[in-house]
Design a protein around this motif. Structure first.
Motif, PDB file in Angstrom:
ATOM      1  N   TYR A  28       1.001  -1.641   0.193  1.00 46.43           N
ATOM      2  CA  TYR A  28      -0.094  -0.047   0.239  1.00 46.43           C
ATOM      3  C   TYR A  28       0.520   1.277   0.039  1.00 46.43           C
ATOM      4  CZ  TYR A  28      -3.539   3.182   1.341  1.00 46.43           C
ATOM      5  OH  TYR A  28      -4.601   3.563   1.505  1.00 46.43           O
ATOM      6  N   LEU A  29       2.062   1.520   0.596  1.00 44.90           N
ATOM      7  CA  LEU A  29       2.929   2.207   0.832  1.00 44.90           C
ATOM      8  C   LEU A  29       4.091   2.303  -0.661  1.00 44.90           C
ATOM      9  CD1 LEU A  29       3.457   2.200   4.632  1.00 44.90           C
ATOM     10  CD2 LEU A  29       1.381   3.828   3.398  1.00 44.90           C
ATOM     11  N   GLU A  30       4.386   1.459  -1.165  1.00 49.61           N
ATOM     12  CA  GLU A  30       4.592   1.668  -2.259  1.00 49.61           C
ATOM     13  C   GLU A  30       6.336   1.452  -1.756  1.00 49.61           C
ATOM     14  OE1 GLU A  30       3.840   3.616  -5.466  1.00 49.61           O
ATOM     15  OE2 GLU A  30       1.726   2.957  -5.082  1.00 49.61           O
ATOM     16  N   LEU A  31       7.061   0.549  -0.886  1.00 52.41           N
ATOM     17  CA  LEU A  31       7.920   0.697   0.263  1.00 52.41           C
ATOM     18  C   LEU A  31       8.931  -0.077  -0.447  1.00 52.41           C
ATOM     19  CD1 LEU A  31       6.928   0.141   3.517  1.00 52.41           C
ATOM     20  CD2 LEU A  31       7.156   2.850   2.149  1.00 52.41           C
ATOM     21  N   GLY A  32      10.383   0.329  -1.259  1.00 45.68           N
ATOM     22  CA  GLY A  32      11.228  -0.661  -1.523  1.00 45.68           C
ATOM     23  C   GLY A  32      11.254  -1.765  -1.201  1.00 45.68           C
ATOM     24  N   PHE A  33      12.706  -2.457  -1.145  1.00 38.98           N
ATOM     25  CA  PHE A  33      13.140  -3.726  -0.668  1.00 38.98           C
ATOM     26  C   PHE A  33      13.823  -3.312   1.071  1.00 38.98           C
ATOM     27  CE2 PHE A  33      16.226  -6.342   1.159  1.00 38.98           C
ATOM     28  CZ  PHE A  33      15.765  -7.418   1.033  1.00 38.98           C
ATOM     29  N   TRP A  34      14.361  -2.158   1.886  1.00 36.77           N
ATOM     30  CA  TRP A  34      15.086  -1.935   2.503  1.00 36.77           C
ATOM     31  C   TRP A  34      14.310  -1.576   3.150  1.00 36.77           C
ATOM     32  CZ3 TRP A  34      19.170  -4.669   3.640  1.00 36.77           C
ATOM     33  CH2 TRP A  34      20.170  -5.107   1.964  1.00 36.77           C
ATOM     34  N   GLN A  35      13.487  -0.533   2.851  1.00 41.48           N
ATOM     35  CA  GLN A  35      11.776   0.142   3.724  1.00 41.48           C
ATOM     36  C   GLN A  35      11.647  -0.499   3.858  1.00 41.48           C
ATOM     37  OE1 GLN A  35      10.747   3.186   0.518  1.00 41.48           O
ATOM     38  NE2 GLN A  35      11.748   4.586   1.686  1.00 41.48           N
ATOM     39  N   GLY A  36      11.393  -2.012   3.410  1.00 37.14           N
ATOM     40  CA  GLY A  36       9.507  -3.169   3.781  1.00 37.14           C
ATOM     41  C   GLY A  36      10.679  -3.655   4.675  1.00 37.14           C
ATOM     42  N   LEU A  37      11.962  -3.650   4.287  1.00 39.58           N
ATOM     43  CA  LEU A  37      13.129  -5.177   5.539  1.00 39.58           C
ATOM     44  C   LEU A  37      12.756  -3.852   7.547  1.00 39.58           C
ATOM     45  CD1 LEU A  37      14.306  -7.342   6.422  1.00 39.58           C
ATOM     46  CD2 LEU A  37      16.537  -6.166   4.791  1.00 39.58           C
ATOM     47  N   LEU A  38      13.135  -2.654   7.280  1.00 38.32           N
ATOM     48  CA  LEU A  38      12.335  -1.641   8.288  1.00 38.32           C
ATOM     49  C   LEU A  38      11.682  -1.671   8.772  1.00 38.32           C
ATOM     50  CD1 LEU A  38      14.716   0.508   9.973  1.00 38.32           C
ATOM     51  CD2 LEU A  38      13.873   1.700   8.413  1.00 38.32           C
ATOM     52  N   GLY A  39      10.647  -1.777   7.859  1.00 40.58           N
ATOM     53  CA  GLY A  39       9.243  -1.378   8.199  1.00 40.58           C
ATOM     54  C   GLY A  39       8.981  -2.959   9.123  1.00 40.58           C
ATOM     55  N   LEU A  40       9.620  -4.156   8.458  1.00 37.65           N
ATOM     56  CA  LEU A  40       9.712  -5.469   9.412  1.00 37.65           C
ATOM     57  C   LEU A  40      10.102  -5.337  10.973  1.00 37.65           C
ATOM     58  CD1 LEU A  40       8.907  -8.998   9.209  1.00 37.65           C
ATOM     59  CD2 LEU A  40      11.338  -8.497   8.847  1.00 37.65           C
ATOM     60  N   LEU A  41      10.852  -4.782  11.624  1.00 33.47           N
ATOM     61  CA  LEU A  41      11.482  -4.043  13.027  1.00 33.47           C
ATOM     62  C   LEU A  41      10.549  -2.809  13.310  1.00 33.47           C
ATOM     63  CD1 LEU A  41      15.014  -4.287  11.312  1.00 33.47           C
ATOM     64  CD2 LEU A  41      13.479  -6.073  12.653  1.00 33.47           C
ATOM     65  N   VAL A  42      10.180  -1.789  12.973  1.00 33.65           N
ATOM     66  CA  VAL A  42       9.675  -1.422  13.373  1.00 33.65           C
ATOM     67  C   VAL A  42       7.906  -1.330  13.570  1.00 33.65           C
ATOM     68  CG1 VAL A  42       9.106   1.654  13.234  1.00 33.65           C
ATOM     69  CG2 VAL A  42      11.288   0.468  12.866  1.00 33.65           C
ATOM     70  N   TRP A  43       7.321  -1.722  12.189  1.00 30.22           N
ATOM     71  CA  TRP A  43       5.739  -1.671  12.467  1.00 30.22           C
ATOM     72  C   TRP A  43       5.013  -3.181  13.680  1.00 30.22           C
ATOM     73  CZ3 TRP A  43       2.291  -6.027  11.125  1.00 30.22           C
ATOM     74  CH2 TRP A  43       0.898  -5.584  10.732  1.00 30.22           C
ATOM     75  N   PRO A  44       5.781  -3.802  14.108  1.00 31.18           N
ATOM     76  CA  PRO A  44       5.065  -3.968  15.013  1.00 31.18           C
ATOM     77  C   PRO A  44       4.946  -3.320  16.392  1.00 31.18           C
ATOM     78  CG  PRO A  44       6.416  -5.924  14.131  1.00 31.18           C
ATOM     79  CD  PRO A  44       6.632  -4.824  13.676  1.00 31.18           C
ATOM     80  N   TYR A  45       6.050  -2.339  16.591  1.00 30.03           N
ATOM     81  CA  TYR A  45       6.265  -1.621  18.147  1.00 30.03           C
ATOM     82  C   TYR A  45       5.067  -0.054  17.210  1.00 30.03           C
ATOM     83  CZ  TYR A  45       7.905   2.332  20.293  1.00 30.03           C
ATOM     84  OH  TYR A  45       8.264   3.047  21.085  1.00 30.03           O
ATOM     85  N   PHE A  46       5.372  -0.114  16.753  1.00 30.43           N
ATOM     86  CA  PHE A  46       3.672   0.643  16.550  1.00 30.43           C
ATOM     87  C   PHE A  46       2.633   0.662  16.557  1.00 30.43           C
ATOM     88  CE2 PHE A  46       6.898   3.473  14.347  1.00 30.43           C
ATOM     89  CZ  PHE A  46       7.260   4.346  15.386  1.00 30.43           C
ATOM     90  N   MET A  47       2.731  -0.825  16.671  1.00 29.93           N
ATOM     91  CA  MET A  47       1.523  -1.152  16.061  1.00 29.93           C
ATOM     92  C   MET A  47       1.225  -1.973  17.390  1.00 29.93           C
ATOM     93  SD  MET A  47      -0.504  -1.924  14.234  1.00 29.93           S
ATOM     94  CE  MET A  47      -1.336  -2.929  13.617  1.00 29.93           C
ATOM     95  N   GLY A  48       1.923  -1.775  18.638  1.00 28.32           N
ATOM     96  CA  GLY A  48       1.970  -2.288  19.228  1.00 28.32           C
ATOM     97  C   GLY A  48       1.859  -1.351  20.101  1.00 28.32           C
ATOM     98  N   THR A  49       2.170  -0.199  20.229  1.00 28.95           N
ATOM     99  CA  THR A  49       1.684   1.219  20.545  1.00 28.95           C
ATOM    100  C   THR A  49       0.473   2.037  20.666  1.00 28.95           C
ATOM    101  OG1 THR A  49       3.299   2.138  19.640  1.00 28.95           O
ATOM    102  CG2 THR A  49       4.222   1.429  21.587  1.00 28.95           C
TER     103      THR A  49
END
Length: 55
Positions: A28-49
């Motif tokens: 949906y956000l049209e992220l590239g590979f590295w941004q997607g990989l960073l999202g894999l690490l950051v997304w659960p934190y923001f969802m949890g908070t």
């Protein structure tokens, strides 16, 4: 001998929902590979908070 009842539970549905949400977010956000990989690490934190009640 005492008989013990053994219960096995699988919660794979929650993991599949998490992966599906993550892949949807990347697409949906049209992220590239590295941004997607960073999202894999950051997304659960923001969802949890977001879903944990303030207290």
């Amino acid at each position: 001998m005492s008989e013990r009842k053994i219960s096995i539970e699988q919660h794979s549905g929650i993991g599949l929902a998490w992966i599906g949400g993550w892949l949807f977010s990347i697409g949906y956000l049209e992220l590239g590979f590295w941004q997607g990989l960073l999202g894999l690490l950051v997304w659960p934190y923001f969802m949890g908070t977001h879903f944990v009640p303030a207290g």
